[in-house]
Design a protein around this motif. Sequence first.
Motif, PDB file in Angstrom:
ATOM      1  N   VAL A 191       0.842  -1.196   0.000  1.00 38.68           N
ATOM      2  CA  VAL A 191       0.000   0.000   0.000  1.00 38.68           C
ATOM      3  C   VAL A 191       0.878   1.247   0.000  1.00 38.68           C
ATOM      4  CG1 VAL A 191      -0.187   0.051   2.530  1.00 38.68           C
ATOM      5  CG2 VAL A 191      -1.932   1.191   1.123  1.00 38.68           C
ATOM      6  N   VAL A 192       0.469   2.218  -0.790  1.00 37.46           N
ATOM      7  CA  VAL A 192       1.130   3.524  -0.832  1.00 37.46           C
ATOM      8  C   VAL A 192       0.080   4.569  -0.438  1.00 37.46           C
ATOM      9  CG1 VAL A 192       2.340   5.219  -2.248  1.00 37.46           C
ATOM     10  CG2 VAL A 192       2.684   2.770  -2.663  1.00 37.46           C
ATOM     11  N   ILE A 193       0.391   5.382   0.587  1.00 42.36           N
ATOM     12  CA  ILE A 193      -0.543   6.398   1.084  1.00 42.36           C
ATOM     13  C   ILE A 193       0.058   7.778   0.859  1.00 42.36           C
ATOM     14  CG2 ILE A 193      -1.775   7.285   3.102  1.00 42.36           C
ATOM     15  CD1 ILE A 193      -1.645   4.464   4.279  1.00 42.36           C
ATOM     16  N   HIS A 194      -0.707   8.659   0.237  1.00 46.55           N
ATOM     17  CA  HIS A 194      -0.316  10.057   0.035  1.00 46.55           C
ATOM     18  C   HIS A 194      -1.393  10.956   0.611  1.00 46.55           C
ATOM     19  CE1 HIS A 194       3.255   9.289  -2.228  1.00 46.55           C
ATOM     20  NE2 HIS A 194       2.644   8.767  -3.274  1.00 46.55           N
ATOM     21  N   ASP A 195      -0.980  11.857   1.507  1.00 50.91           N
ATOM     22  CA  ASP A 195      -1.908  12.831   2.093  1.00 50.91           C
ATOM     23  C   ASP A 195      -3.149  12.165   2.677  1.00 50.91           C
ATOM     24  OD1 ASP A 195      -0.197  14.899   1.357  1.00 50.91           O
ATOM     25  OD2 ASP A 195      -1.124  15.078  -0.624  1.00 50.91           O
ATOM     26  N   GLY A 196      -2.951  11.053   3.361  1.00 51.65           N
ATOM     27  CA  GLY A 196      -4.047  10.406   4.044  1.00 51.65           C
ATOM     28  C   GLY A 196      -4.962   9.580   3.157  1.00 51.65           C
ATOM     29  N   ARG A 197      -4.599   9.425   1.882  1.00 50.73           N
ATOM     30  CA  ARG A 197      -5.427   8.650   0.954  1.00 50.73           C
ATOM     31  C   ARG A 197      -4.586   7.535   0.316  1.00 50.73           C
ATOM     32  NH1 ARG A 197     -10.271  11.175  -0.590  1.00 50.73           N
ATOM     33  NH2 ARG A 197     -10.496  13.298   0.214  1.00 50.73           N
ATOM     34  N   ILE A 198      -5.234   6.416   0.010  1.00 54.84           N
ATOM     35  CA  ILE A 198      -4.537   5.310  -0.650  1.00 54.84           C
ATOM     36  C   ILE A 198      -4.271   5.692  -2.104  1.00 54.84           C
ATOM     37  CG2 ILE A 198      -4.719   2.918  -1.426  1.00 54.84           C
ATOM     38  CD1 ILE A 198      -6.395   2.348   1.058  1.00 54.84           C
ATOM     39  N   ALA A 199      -2.999   5.757  -2.463  1.00 54.56           N
ATOM     40  CA  ALA A 199      -2.613   6.100  -3.828  1.00 54.56           C
ATOM     41  C   ALA A 199      -2.421   4.861  -4.695  1.00 54.56           C
ATOM     42  CB  ALA A 199      -1.329   6.936  -3.812  1.00 54.56           C
ATOM     43  N   ASN A 200      -2.038   3.759  -4.070  1.00 52.11           N
ATOM     44  CA  ASN A 200      -1.855   2.513  -4.816  1.00 52.11           C
ATOM     45  C   ASN A 200      -1.955   1.344  -3.855  1.00 52.11           C
ATOM     46  OD1 ASN A 200      -1.350   0.866  -7.062  1.00 52.11           O
ATOM     47  ND2 ASN A 200       0.851   0.810  -6.663  1.00 52.11           N
ATOM     48  N   TYR A 201      -2.614   0.292  -4.308  1.00 52.85           N
ATOM     49  CA  TYR A 201      -2.740  -0.915  -3.486  1.00 52.85           C
ATOM     50  C   TYR A 201      -2.618  -2.114  -4.408  1.00 52.85           C
ATOM     51  CZ  TYR A 201      -4.123  -3.492   0.701  1.00 52.85           C
ATOM     52  OH  TYR A 201      -4.127  -4.301   1.814  1.00 52.85           O
ATOM     53  N   GLN A 202      -1.656  -2.977  -4.121  1.00 52.77           N
ATOM     54  CA  GLN A 202      -1.425  -4.156  -4.943  1.00 52.77           C
ATOM     55  C   GLN A 202      -1.411  -5.410  -4.068  1.00 52.77           C
ATOM     56  OE1 GLN A 202      -0.949  -4.274  -8.505  1.00 52.77           O
ATOM     57  NE2 GLN A 202      -1.818  -2.233  -8.224  1.00 52.77           N
ATOM     58  N   VAL A 203      -1.963  -6.491  -4.591  1.00 51.10           N
ATOM     59  CA  VAL A 203      -2.013  -7.771  -3.883  1.00 51.10           C
ATOM     60  C   VAL A 203      -1.417  -8.853  -4.787  1.00 51.10           C
ATOM     61  CG1 VAL A 203      -3.494  -9.517  -2.829  1.00 51.10           C
ATOM     62  CG2 VAL A 203      -4.095  -7.091  -2.627  1.00 51.10           C
ATOM     63  N   VAL A 204      -0.572  -9.691  -4.214  1.00 55.09           N
ATOM     64  CA  VAL A 204      -0.058 -10.862  -4.930  1.00 55.09           C
ATOM     65  C   VAL A 204      -0.460 -12.089  -4.111  1.00 55.09           C
ATOM     66  CG1 VAL A 204       1.941 -12.046  -5.886  1.00 55.09           C
ATOM     67  CG2 VAL A 204       1.888  -9.549  -5.832  1.00 55.09           C
ATOM     68  N   THR A 205      -1.331 -12.903  -4.662  1.00 60.51           N
ATOM     69  CA  THR A 205      -1.861 -14.056  -3.935  1.00 60.51           C
ATOM     70  C   THR A 205      -1.009 -15.306  -4.176  1.00 60.51           C
ATOM     71  OG1 THR A 205      -3.286 -14.760  -5.754  1.00 60.51           O
ATOM     72  CG2 THR A 205      -4.199 -13.133  -4.216  1.00 60.51           C
ATOM     73  N   PRO A 206      -1.143 -16.316  -3.309  1.00 64.87           N
ATOM     74  CA  PRO A 206      -0.395 -17.563  -3.526  1.00 64.87           C
ATOM     75  C   PRO A 206      -0.691 -18.209  -4.876  1.00 64.87           C
ATOM     76  CG  PRO A 206      -1.290 -17.504  -1.298  1.00 64.87           C
ATOM     77  CD  PRO A 206      -1.880 -16.331  -2.019  1.00 64.87           C
ATOM     78  N   THR A 207      -1.957 -18.211  -5.288  1.00 69.98           N
ATOM     79  CA  THR A 207      -2.296 -18.862  -6.560  1.00 69.98           C
ATOM     80  C   THR A 207      -1.719 -18.095  -7.742  1.00 69.98           C
ATOM     81  OG1 THR A 207      -4.296 -19.821  -5.596  1.00 69.98           O
ATOM     82  CG2 THR A 207      -4.215 -19.696  -7.990  1.00 69.98           C
ATOM     83  N   THR A 208      -1.499 -16.796  -7.599  1.00 74.87           N
ATOM     84  CA  THR A 208      -0.848 -16.043  -8.673  1.00 74.87           C
ATOM     85  C   THR A 208       0.619 -16.464  -8.788  1.00 74.87           C
ATOM     86  OG1 THR A 208      -2.319 -14.189  -8.192  1.00 74.87           O
ATOM     87  CG2 THR A 208      -0.467 -13.758  -9.641  1.00 74.87           C
ATOM     88  N   TRP A 209       1.271 -16.703  -7.651  1.00 76.26           N
ATOM     89  CA  TRP A 209       2.637 -17.226  -7.691  1.00 76.26           C
ATOM     90  C   TRP A 209       2.680 -18.552  -8.445  1.00 76.26           C
ATOM     91  CZ3 TRP A 209       7.212 -15.115  -6.459  1.00 76.26           C
ATOM     92  CH2 TRP A 209       7.239 -14.010  -5.615  1.00 76.26           C
ATOM     93  N   ASN A 210       1.798 -19.468  -8.070  1.00 76.21           N
ATOM     94  CA  ASN A 210       1.843 -20.813  -8.637  1.00 76.21           C
ATOM     95  C   ASN A 210       1.275 -20.890 -10.050  1.00 76.21           C
ATOM     96  OD1 ASN A 210       2.994 -21.950  -6.314  1.00 76.21           O
ATOM     97  ND2 ASN A 210       1.002 -22.290  -5.363  1.00 76.21           N
ATOM     98  N   GLY A 211       0.256 -20.087 -10.335  1.00 79.86           N
ATOM     99  CA  GLY A 211      -0.423 -20.165 -11.625  1.00 79.86           C
ATOM    100  C   GLY A 211      -0.004 -19.097 -12.612  1.00 79.86           C
ATOM    101  N   SER A 212       1.142 -18.480 -12.390  1.00 82.17           N
ATOM    102  CA  SER A 212       1.570 -17.390 -13.259  1.00 82.17           C
ATOM    103  C   SER A 212       1.880 -17.873 -14.674  1.00 82.17           C
ATOM    104  CB  SER A 212       2.814 -16.710 -12.682  1.00 82.17           C
ATOM    105  OG  SER A 212       3.959 -17.517 -12.868  1.00 82.17           O
ATOM    106  N   PRO A 213       1.659 -17.012 -15.669  1.00 78.49           N
ATOM    107  CA  PRO A 213       2.048 -17.344 -17.045  1.00 78.49           C
ATOM    108  C   PRO A 213       3.546 -17.139 -17.248  1.00 78.49           C
ATOM    109  CG  PRO A 213       1.135 -15.150 -16.980  1.00 78.49           C
ATOM    110  CD  PRO A 213       1.018 -15.697 -15.579  1.00 78.49           C
ATOM    111  N   ARG A 214       3.972 -17.190 -18.489  1.00 79.34           N
ATOM    112  CA  ARG A 214       5.381 -16.956 -18.804  1.00 79.34           C
ATOM    113  C   ARG A 214       5.740 -15.481 -18.617  1.00 79.34           C
ATOM    114  NH1 ARG A 214       7.589 -21.228 -22.240  1.00 79.34           N
ATOM    115  NH2 ARG A 214       6.027 -22.891 -22.334  1.00 79.34           N
ATOM    116  N   ASP A 215       7.022 -15.227 -18.424  1.00 76.96           N
ATOM    117  CA  ASP A 215       7.493 -13.853 -18.273  1.00 76.96           C
ATOM    118  C   ASP A 215       8.212 -13.408 -19.551  1.00 76.96           C
ATOM    119  OD1 ASP A 215      10.023 -15.083 -18.169  1.00 76.96           O
ATOM    120  OD2 ASP A 215       9.985 -15.172 -15.991  1.00 76.96           O
ATOM    121  N   ARG A 216       8.847 -12.268 -19.516  1.00 73.54           N
ATOM    122  CA  ARG A 216       9.492 -11.734 -20.725  1.00 73.54           C
ATOM    123  C   ARG A 216      10.659 -12.592 -21.188  1.00 73.54           C
ATOM    124  NH1 ARG A 216      10.024  -7.747 -17.089  1.00 73.54           N
ATOM    125  NH2 ARG A 216       8.748  -6.403 -18.421  1.00 73.54           N
ATOM    126  N   GLU A 217      11.179 -13.430 -20.311  1.00 81.89           N
ATOM    127  CA  GLU A 217      12.250 -14.357 -20.691  1.00 81.89           C
ATOM    128  C   GLU A 217      11.691 -15.658 -21.259  1.00 81.89           C
ATOM    129  OE1 GLU A 217      15.300 -13.366 -20.611  1.00 81.89           O
ATOM    130  OE2 GLU A 217      14.816 -11.468 -19.622  1.00 81.89           O
TER     131      GLU A 217
END
Length: 262
Positions: A191-217
Amino acid sequence: GFFLKIGQSTGMDRLGRGPDCFISAGGPDVPGSDGSTTSLVPAGVFSAQGIAALDPEKITEDVTCSFFKETPGHPFESRTLADPDTTDARKYSWAKAPRYDGKPAETGPLADLLMADNPLFVNAVRAGGTNVLIRELARMVRPAMLLPALEQCIAGMSHANAQFYTDALKPLTAKSVGLVTAPRGLLGHWVVIHDGRIANYQVVTPTTWNGSPRDREGTPGPWEQAIMGTVVKKPGDPVEVEQIVRSFDPCLVCTVHTIQVP
């Protein structure tokens, strides 16, 4: 022994080898009688090179093969911007591709037991890598390790002066990351907070780790690596693929999606 024999007789011990790199957020923190705490499972990364401490700064997400627009890779800077109408032929998944130090990593009960230096699982993985059998066995063994620790945690809550809440919302501008071991593995919130407000919120779940597609390599995630090379006896009923994917305990809400094959 019975479970091992059944798994070996059905061939589960020969199915589903993943990337042989594992990531765990560790925990829980178990209170001691002197007021100190010790982590039941240390957070870290287990690989052929050994065990290393977990560094959240090395966690990134790749969207080369995902239906999202390209943004900076670290969760503090990244955004989740859907791009369903892209013409990029490389894209095929609605999951991002989490990477640790640029490499895919498997997470879940097996990763936790490896970080806990459980000899049964460490020796099995060192000798022959991962498979469906060892993942399912880890899912059965981990509760036996957790239950006594949970009893200690509950007992520790009874102390009148035990700290149970920390006020972390006073800074109006802040960046924070929380990594925790969920039932399916490492779960991260940024979470990134600016001036008391959430500016960005990102979640990485376990299934995203395991079920991820290919990367740029072009490197596939754990599911894909585990499926590659699998002999399917009945193409109309690919039970072998089902056994492999289900050994990761996929979460329908977190990441799993379906595609229509023409």
